[in-house]
Design a protein around this motif. Structure first.
Motif, short mmCIF file in Angstrom:
data_model
loop_
_atom_site.label_atom_id
_atom_site.label_comp_id
_atom_site.label_asym_id
_atom_site.label_seq_id
_atom_site.Cartn_x
_atom_site.Cartn_y
_atom_site.Cartn_z
N ALA A 156 -6.01 -17.08 -7.68
CA ALA A 156 -4.68 -16.56 -7.57
C ALA A 156 -4.13 -15.74 -8.54
N ALA A 157 -4.20 -16.12 -9.74
CA ALA A 157 -4.03 -15.20 -10.80
C ALA A 157 -4.53 -13.74 -10.83
N ASP A 167 6.96 -14.10 -2.30
CA ASP A 167 6.64 -15.45 -3.12
C ASP A 167 7.03 -15.53 -4.48
N MET A 168 6.69 -14.36 -5.02
CA MET A 168 6.92 -14.56 -6.52
C MET A 168 8.56 -14.37 -6.64
N VAL A 191 -4.60 -4.51 0.99
CA VAL A 191 -3.93 -4.63 -0.21
C VAL A 191 -2.59 -4.77 -0.04
N SER A 192 -2.13 -3.60 0.54
CA SER A 192 -0.53 -3.38 0.78
C SER A 192 -0.29 -4.53 1.72
N TRP A 193 -0.52 -5.02 2.65
CA TRP A 193 -0.05 -6.53 3.17
C TRP A 193 0.07 -7.54 2.26
N PHE A 194 -0.90 -7.82 1.60
CA PHE A 194 -1.03 -9.04 0.49
C PHE A 194 0.08 -8.74 -0.49
N LEU A 195 0.34 -7.45 -0.86
CA LEU A 195 1.27 -7.15 -1.81
C LEU A 195 2.60 -7.37 -1.58
N LEU A 204 -3.55 -7.96 -10.01
CA LEU A 204 -3.55 -6.82 -9.54
C LEU A 204 -2.54 -6.47 -8.52
N CYS A 205 -1.79 -7.22 -7.99
CA CYS A 205 -0.59 -7.33 -7.21
C CYS A 205 0.58 -6.63 -8.06
#
Length: 510
Positions: A125-126, A20-21, A10-14, A131-132
């Motif tokens: 993706a949303a 990206d955002m 989760v930390s990596w994806f976050l 969650l992110c």
């Protein structure tokens, strides 16, 4: 060990996703232009692409000049062909799923195409982004120590030539990755049950035994479920059932009329409420900050956005503009071009921009769900704001409501007729009606002008609906379930007259 691994992933994806955002927030126009060109290129050999010469479109202006704005009526024939198994009509990849639109309570359903691209690059993706954003804003969250209670619709698959149709939540649940299914409750068997009245006690039975840390669903239907949970368990509030509950992810209808009721159901300061804006046609915006009422417009889900100023909507002066030309505070109808083959498609929603760097919005209503019979231009946002202020002044809890015009007849002036189902009635309904009228005038100057000295409109008429009037109305239309919503405002009396008939019949039974 499992929690440590999950937190690491989760930390990596976050961190990756937040980067990206930041890019699309800084370069929104470039990203939107790239998305449009990608969509045009990908669909250039489809029937639609050949018809409008996609292979020679080089700019937004050429695209807007060649491709007309459309609604479901204009697309219906193509969609029915696609549902019958024809391919390459409006999108090159196979369309296996069609979301039965819940944006209307009419008996006739709309079938919105859902491609594999829109499933993965938009809807799923949303969910990850939601969650992110939540975890980034709440680093001490323990949301993964329990399960997410999801309250969607029912499967009710309508199979046709290798394709299947159901409400969007069913499609998402049916295609959900195993890890997401593992962390959710109820399980698929219960979540996809067709009969709502059987499904509700089954959900209560299964979820009340779980450690639920988050909720996801439409506020009105989730409240029905939570009240059922309390009645079944004998508890006073939801935190006695699920003590680690921390967030409710909600969307579909305005949360304002339900805020105080949820505070009683979840009586703790730490509870967060995160709003989403999604529909069968796509996922559009997400609340990206704690305690905010603005939604971040998500610009990299394979959707190209355009807007119609509501001042000229459905008139000879109607004008379509790209994202780069929107102004703050104006009311706009949304037009989308998507990675499921919707080309310049009117989804029927209206929004206002509250910020342009980054682009943030508030959902203001529906293009069809407003009242403008007498020039009052009353939109859902006005009604919700007036109700919120009225409830604070004359305490009560509202379960559901709808509003319709009372047309002028002879020398009789017009008015607005409200049907309100209270879960707790105001002590003085006349004080409630007076306060509502005054607050409507304060939030809408056109309504105020028509009410001045009763020049066009007389004071609103309030009907206190018998219990379950709205529920029985939806049941009569076979529209029970987590995604179906009550139309708040209407220019006709169709809904109101049907509800009044059910109301009067229930009064006779008493």
């Amino acid at each position: 060990m499992a929690n440590a691994l999950l937190n690491s992933v989760v930390s990596w994806f976050l961190k990756k996703r937040l980067h990206d955002m930041e890019l699309f927030m800084k370069h929104p126009q470039e990203l939107q232009d790239n998305i449009l060109q990608d969509l045009i290129y990908y669909a250039r050999h489809t029937e639609v692409g050949r018809k409008y010469g996609f292979d020679s479109i080089k700019s937004y202006r050429e695209f807007a000049d060649r491709v007309p704005v459309s609604g479901y009526t204009e697309m219906e024939t193509s969609i029915e062909r696609s549902r019958s198994g024809e391919g390459n009509i409006f999108w090159p990849s196979d369309i296996k799923w069609f979301a039965m639109s819940s944006g209307t309570t009419n008996s006739r359903s709309k079938y919105i195409p859902v491609s594999q691209q829109s499933l993965e690059d938009c809807h799923y993706a949303a969910a990850k982004d939601l969650l992110c954003m939540y975890l980034n804003n709440n680093p001490d969250s323990k949301i993964f120590k329990g399960k997410a209670l999801r309250l969607g619709g029912s499967k009710q698959l309508d199979k046709k030539s290798g394709t299947a149709a159901g409400d969007l939540s069913s499609i998402l649940i049916d295609n959900m990755p195993f890890w997401a299914d593992y962390s959710s409750t109820p399980g698929n068997e219960v979540a996809l049950m067709a009969d709502w009245e059987t499904k509700m006690p089954a959900i209560v039975q299964e979820t009340s035994k779980e450690n639920v840390t988050s909720l996801a669903g439409v506020p009105s239907w989730m409240m029905v479920l939570l009240i059922n949970v309390l009645e079944t368990t004998g508890k006073d509030h939801i935190l006695e059932v699920w003590p680690q509950m921390e967030v409710f992810f909600h969307g579909g209808v305005s949360f304002d009329p339900y805020v105080e009721q949820y505070k009683k159901l979840l009586p703790a300061e730490h509870i967060n409420y995160y709003e989403t804006y999604n529909a069968s046609e796509g996922f559009f915006a997400i609340q990206d900050r704690n305690h905010s009422k603005e939604l971040l417009l998500m610009l990299d889900y394979g959707i190209f956005y355009e807007f119609i100023p509501m001042k000229g909507y459905d008139t000879p002066d109607e004008k379509v503009i790209p994202l780069s030309e929107v102004e703050l505070g104006e009311n706009y109808a949304i037009i989308i071009t998507t990675n499921a083959g919707l080309w310049r498609y009117k989804i029927g929603d209206t929004v206002r921009f509250t910020n342009k760097s980054p682009y943030r919005i508030k959902v203001s209503g529906r293009t069809k769900h407003h009242i403008n019979v007498f020039g009052e231009e009353l939109i859902i946002e006005n009604a919700e704001e007036a109700l919120k202020k009225t409830i604070a002044e004359v305490p009560c809890f509202i379960k559901d409501y709808t509003v319709a015009p009372i047309f002028m007849e002879g020398k009789e002036k017009g008015a607005h007729e409200w049907m309100i189902e209270f879960s707790r009635q105001p002590e003085d309904i006349f004080a409630f009606a007076k306060a509502l009228d005054l607050h409507l005038q304060r939030v809408n100057s056109d309504y105020e002008a028509k009410r001045y000295n009763n020049i066009t409109l007389t004071p609103p008429k309030i009907n206190i609906a018998n219990p379950d009037v709205f529920y029985n109305w939806l049941k009569q239309k076979d529209k029970l379930g987590g995604q179906h919503k009550i139309p708040r405002l209407s220019n006709s009396r169709e809904y109101m007259d049907e509800l009044l008939l059910i109301h009067s019949k229930s009064s006779l039974v008493k």
